[in-house]
Design a protein around this motif. Sequence first.
Motif, short mmCIF file in Angstrom:
data_model
loop_
_atom_site.label_atom_id
_atom_site.label_comp_id
_atom_site.label_asym_id
_atom_site.label_seq_id
_atom_site.Cartn_x
_atom_site.Cartn_y
_atom_site.Cartn_z
N ILE A 116 16.75 -23.34 -38.80
CA ILE A 116 17.11 -24.70 -38.41
C ILE A 116 16.77 -24.94 -36.94
N PHE A 117 17.16 -23.98 -36.09
CA PHE A 117 16.88 -24.13 -34.66
C PHE A 117 15.38 -24.19 -34.40
N GLY A 118 14.64 -23.25 -34.99
CA GLY A 118 13.20 -23.20 -34.75
C GLY A 118 12.49 -24.46 -35.22
N SER A 119 12.84 -24.94 -36.42
CA SER A 119 12.18 -26.12 -36.98
C SER A 119 12.46 -27.36 -36.14
N LEU A 120 13.74 -27.58 -35.81
CA LEU A 120 14.08 -28.77 -35.03
C LEU A 120 13.56 -28.66 -33.59
N PHE A 122 10.77 -27.33 -32.71
CA PHE A 122 9.37 -27.74 -32.76
C PHE A 122 9.25 -29.27 -32.72
N LEU A 123 10.07 -29.94 -33.50
CA LEU A 123 10.04 -31.40 -33.51
C LEU A 123 10.41 -31.96 -32.14
N LEU A 254 5.59 -29.55 -19.64
CA LEU A 254 5.67 -28.10 -19.47
C LEU A 254 6.87 -27.52 -20.22
N PHE A 255 7.99 -28.22 -20.14
CA PHE A 255 9.17 -27.75 -20.86
C PHE A 255 8.93 -27.81 -22.37
N ALA A 256 8.20 -28.83 -22.82
CA ALA A 256 7.90 -28.96 -24.25
C ALA A 256 7.08 -27.76 -24.74
N ILE A 257 6.14 -27.31 -23.93
CA ILE A 257 5.33 -26.14 -24.31
C ILE A 257 6.21 -24.90 -24.40
N VAL A 262 9.35 -20.89 -27.76
CA VAL A 262 10.65 -20.35 -28.17
C VAL A 262 10.90 -20.63 -29.65
N ALA A 263 10.57 -21.84 -30.09
CA ALA A 263 10.75 -22.21 -31.50
C ALA A 263 9.94 -21.29 -32.41
N ALA A 264 8.72 -21.00 -32.00
CA ALA A 264 7.87 -20.11 -32.80
C ALA A 264 8.50 -18.72 -32.93
N ARG A 265 9.06 -18.23 -31.82
CA ARG A 265 9.69 -16.91 -31.84
C ARG A 265 10.93 -16.91 -32.74
N MET A 266 11.71 -17.98 -32.70
CA MET A 266 12.92 -18.07 -33.54
C MET A 266 12.53 -18.12 -35.01
N LEU A 267 11.50 -18.86 -35.35
CA LEU A 267 11.05 -18.91 -36.74
C LEU A 267 10.49 -17.57 -37.18
#
Length: 273
Positions: A116-120, A122-123, A254-257, A262-267
């Motif tokens: 859930i964290f990783g998917s959201l 990314f969005l 930059l923060f978005a990148i 981080v999202a990729a790592r969590m997924l």
Amino acid sequence: MDLLTQYGPLLVALALAGAAAGLAAGLFGIGGGAIIVPVLYFLFDAMGYSETAMHVAVSTSLATIILTSARSVMAHNRHGAVDWSIIRSWAPWIVLGALIGMALTGFLSKRALLGIFGSLAFLLSAQLFFGRPTWRIAEEMPKGALRAGLGTGIGALSALMGIGGGTFGVSLMTLYGRPIHKAVATAAGWGVAIGLPSAIVAVIIGWGEEGLPPFSLGHVNLAAFALISLFTVTMAPVGASLAHKLDAARLRRLFAILLALVAARMLWKAIGL
């Protein structure tokens, strides 16, 4: 000396996470939880508390958001940027959503929360990178059933991710005609409505659970809460002040990148790779 050697890196990491989260909350209105949750998860996971690490990370992050949000909104209020009518009218629905979201975490596995964290995340990173404050749906904030539904949804999703209301709130308010600085300032106030009820529920549902990190009260880790809160409440006004002086567009990208990485790592962790 042995204790300092053992826990020194952990304390430094928590302090840095708190400082970065406070700056992010004040500067971008995106909620420091987007930083705190991954840091706490990876720290507790590395310490051997894998099964409870994500639940404790989410819950502790929400607890820290109470103080960060209050400090940030007061700082913004000194600039006259807070719309208190929006905070008051949306707060009941956000509280309801936060209670629902945190209650759901008690039934979700660590992989589900990671997913859930990783998917959201990314969005959210896509919105931060590509979103523009000039985009509009309407010129007035929603009312009635739409406000109830959106407020409840924001509260629930924020609780599931361990983030403050600013992450979703800023996007919502700018889409409905609020200037970016007022959106950032006002959304900061939603954090209390999310963090306080969520933290209470987190203590209850995690009470007596085995495999929790030391100094945990239910799913809220008191040591992490104290140290991160100290630095977030210190740095949030700094971020809020900078928000009124700087064009933060490049920093947002930059923060978005960073958030996407981080999202990729969590997924990656969620699917067990």
